[in-house]
Design an enzyme around this catalytic site. Structure first.
Site, short mmCIF file in Angstrom:
data_model
loop_
_atom_site.label_atom_id
_atom_site.label_comp_id
_atom_site.label_asym_id
_atom_site.label_seq_id
_atom_site.Cartn_x
_atom_site.Cartn_y
_atom_site.Cartn_z
N ARG A 1 47.34 45.48 39.04
CA ARG A 1 46.86 44.42 40.09
C ARG A 1 45.36 44.96 40.69
O ARG A 1 44.76 43.79 41.16
CB ARG A 1 47.80 44.55 41.25
CG ARG A 1 49.07 44.05 40.97
CD ARG A 1 49.88 43.82 41.97
NE ARG A 1 51.52 43.45 41.77
CZ ARG A 1 51.97 42.38 41.79
NH1 ARG A 1 51.08 41.27 41.43
NH2 ARG A 1 53.24 42.33 41.44
N GLU B 1 46.84 30.70 45.54
CA GLU B 1 47.56 31.28 44.34
C GLU B 1 46.86 32.34 43.47
O GLU B 1 45.54 31.72 43.44
CB GLU B 1 48.41 30.21 43.48
CG GLU B 1 49.95 30.04 43.86
CD GLU B 1 50.80 31.14 43.04
OE1 GLU B 1 50.44 32.16 43.10
OE2 GLU B 1 51.83 30.87 43.07
N ASP B 2 47.25 33.16 42.58
CA ASP B 2 46.48 33.65 41.82
C ASP B 2 46.47 33.06 40.45
O ASP B 2 45.34 32.84 40.27
CB ASP B 2 47.32 35.38 41.47
CG ASP B 2 48.55 35.03 41.19
OD1 ASP B 2 49.26 33.84 41.14
OD2 ASP B 2 49.33 35.99 40.69
N PHE C 1 48.49 35.45 28.65
CA PHE C 1 48.92 36.34 29.85
C PHE C 1 47.75 36.96 30.22
O PHE C 1 47.07 37.73 29.38
CB PHE C 1 50.10 36.92 29.17
CG PHE C 1 50.77 37.70 30.19
CD1 PHE C 1 51.75 37.08 31.30
CD2 PHE C 1 50.50 38.91 30.69
CE1 PHE C 1 52.15 38.01 32.46
CE2 PHE C 1 50.83 39.79 31.61
CZ PHE C 1 51.69 39.05 32.49
N VAL C 2 47.50 37.03 31.43
CA VAL C 2 46.49 38.01 31.97
C VAL C 2 46.92 38.79 33.12
O VAL C 2 47.90 38.68 33.70
CB VAL C 2 45.31 36.99 32.69
CG1 VAL C 2 44.80 36.00 31.59
CG2 VAL C 2 45.69 36.03 33.75
N GLY D 1 50.74 38.38 43.99
CA GLY D 1 49.58 38.10 42.96
C GLY D 1 48.38 37.51 43.74
O GLY D 1 47.33 38.13 43.21
N ASP E 1 49.91 41.17 37.85
CA ASP E 1 50.26 42.35 37.25
C ASP E 1 50.90 42.10 35.75
O ASP E 1 51.31 41.04 35.48
CB ASP E 1 51.44 42.86 38.06
CG ASP E 1 52.54 42.01 38.39
OD1 ASP E 1 52.54 40.61 38.35
OD2 ASP E 1 53.87 42.54 37.86
N LYS F 1 46.54 27.33 34.17
CA LYS F 1 46.65 27.09 32.79
C LYS F 1 47.29 25.58 32.58
O LYS F 1 48.37 25.23 32.61
CB LYS F 1 47.82 27.84 32.37
CG LYS F 1 47.56 29.56 32.60
CD LYS F 1 48.80 30.59 32.15
CE LYS F 1 48.41 31.79 32.49
NZ LYS F 1 49.77 32.76 32.27
N ASP G 1 50.77 28.47 36.51
CA ASP G 1 51.04 28.40 35.27
C ASP G 1 52.23 27.26 35.13
O ASP G 1 51.56 26.02 34.76
CB ASP G 1 52.02 29.73 35.06
CG ASP G 1 52.40 30.07 33.47
OD1 ASP G 1 51.33 30.32 32.60
OD2 ASP G 1 53.59 30.09 33.31
P1 IMP Z 1 54.52 29.30 37.69
O1 IMP Z 1 55.69 29.12 38.82
O2 IMP Z 1 55.04 29.18 36.34
O3 IMP Z 1 53.29 28.40 37.90
O4 IMP Z 1 54.02 30.83 38.05
C1 IMP Z 1 53.34 31.35 38.92
C2 IMP Z 1 53.44 32.66 38.91
O5 IMP Z 1 53.86 33.42 37.78
C3 IMP Z 1 52.15 33.19 39.38
O6 IMP Z 1 51.70 33.35 40.77
C4 IMP Z 1 52.22 34.68 38.84
O7 IMP Z 1 52.92 35.64 39.86
C5 IMP Z 1 53.09 34.80 37.57
N1 IMP Z 1 52.30 34.49 36.22
C6 IMP Z 1 52.09 33.26 35.82
N2 IMP Z 1 51.22 33.67 34.75
C7 IMP Z 1 50.80 34.83 34.72
C8 IMP Z 1 49.95 35.76 33.93
O8 IMP Z 1 49.26 35.36 33.11
N3 IMP Z 1 49.69 37.13 34.33
C9 IMP Z 1 50.55 37.59 35.24
N4 IMP Z 1 51.40 36.86 36.15
C10 IMP Z 1 51.52 35.39 35.74
MG MG Z 2 51.85 34.25 42.04
#
Ligand code: IMP
Ligand code: MG
Length: 178
Positions: free
Chosen positions: A167, A101-102, A154-155, A47, A161, A133, A105
């Protein structure tokens, strides 16, 4: 203009120009904070590849880049587990590491990764993310450099993606409420 990927419809959310403005701002913040010669910028694939490559254009040529693959999402949901590829631990030891990071979440990915970096002997670890977020975040660590704090949308786009599509979009789109 809306955009659809398989069963989902997305609408424009963050324009490309706003994203590039945020990238330049974060680049300045990172330059002010870190000595490029002692810093490793760690791109979390897939991402972060777009954000990372734009951000690195604002960082001096002395800085070092490393890459790691992480996976925690299936479709539009976090699975609650994170898989990480191998890390170049020799490079991380004794250096300041900026995890790029992208989107942060739930925070599971960056927290697991940051712990792994500390274990590997990083001098410091900080987290830099294009999107954050805060309502979904359950991590212990601070998210130090953020492009945009967003609601629990969700984006897709700019590296993010949905089912491996979207992407390459330069604008970030959000899922349209149905
Ligand atoms: P986390 O571990 O829950 O913080 O999630 C992180 C990973 O989940 C990110 O690096 C993304 O690859 C994916 N992700 C989380 N939210 C989104 C979203 O809104 N769109 C697409 N991918 C997401
Ligand atoms: Mg990611």
């Amino acid at each position: 203009m809306t955009f659809s990927i398989q069963d989902k419809i997305f609408e424009p959310y963050l324009p490309a120009a706003d994203i590039q403005e945020a990238v330049a701002r974060i680049g300045g913040e990172l330059r002010a904070r870190f000595d490029a010669r002692e810093t490793v910028f760690l791109c979390v694939l897939k991402g972060a590849f777009m954000f990372f490559s734009d951000l690195m254009k604002h960082i001096g040529p002395e800085a070092r880049q490393e890459f790691v693959f992480a996976r925690s999402y299936a479709g539009t949901q976090s699975t609650g587990r994170v898989w990480l590829s191998e890390l170049n631990t020799a490079v991380v030891a004794g250096r300041d590491v900026v995890v790029v990071e992208d989107v942060v979440d739930t925070g599971l990915t960056v927290n697991v990764l940051a712990d792994r970096l500390v274990e590997a002997g990083a001098r410091s670890v900080c987290i830099c993310s294009c999107l954050y977020k805060p309502d979904a975040y359950r991590g212990r660590r601070s998210v130090d450099f953020v492009g945009f704090s967003i609601p629990n949308f969700f984006v897709v786009g700019y590296g993010l993606d949905y089912k491996e599509q979207g992407r390459t979009l330069t604008t970030i789109y959000k899922l349209k409420a149905s």
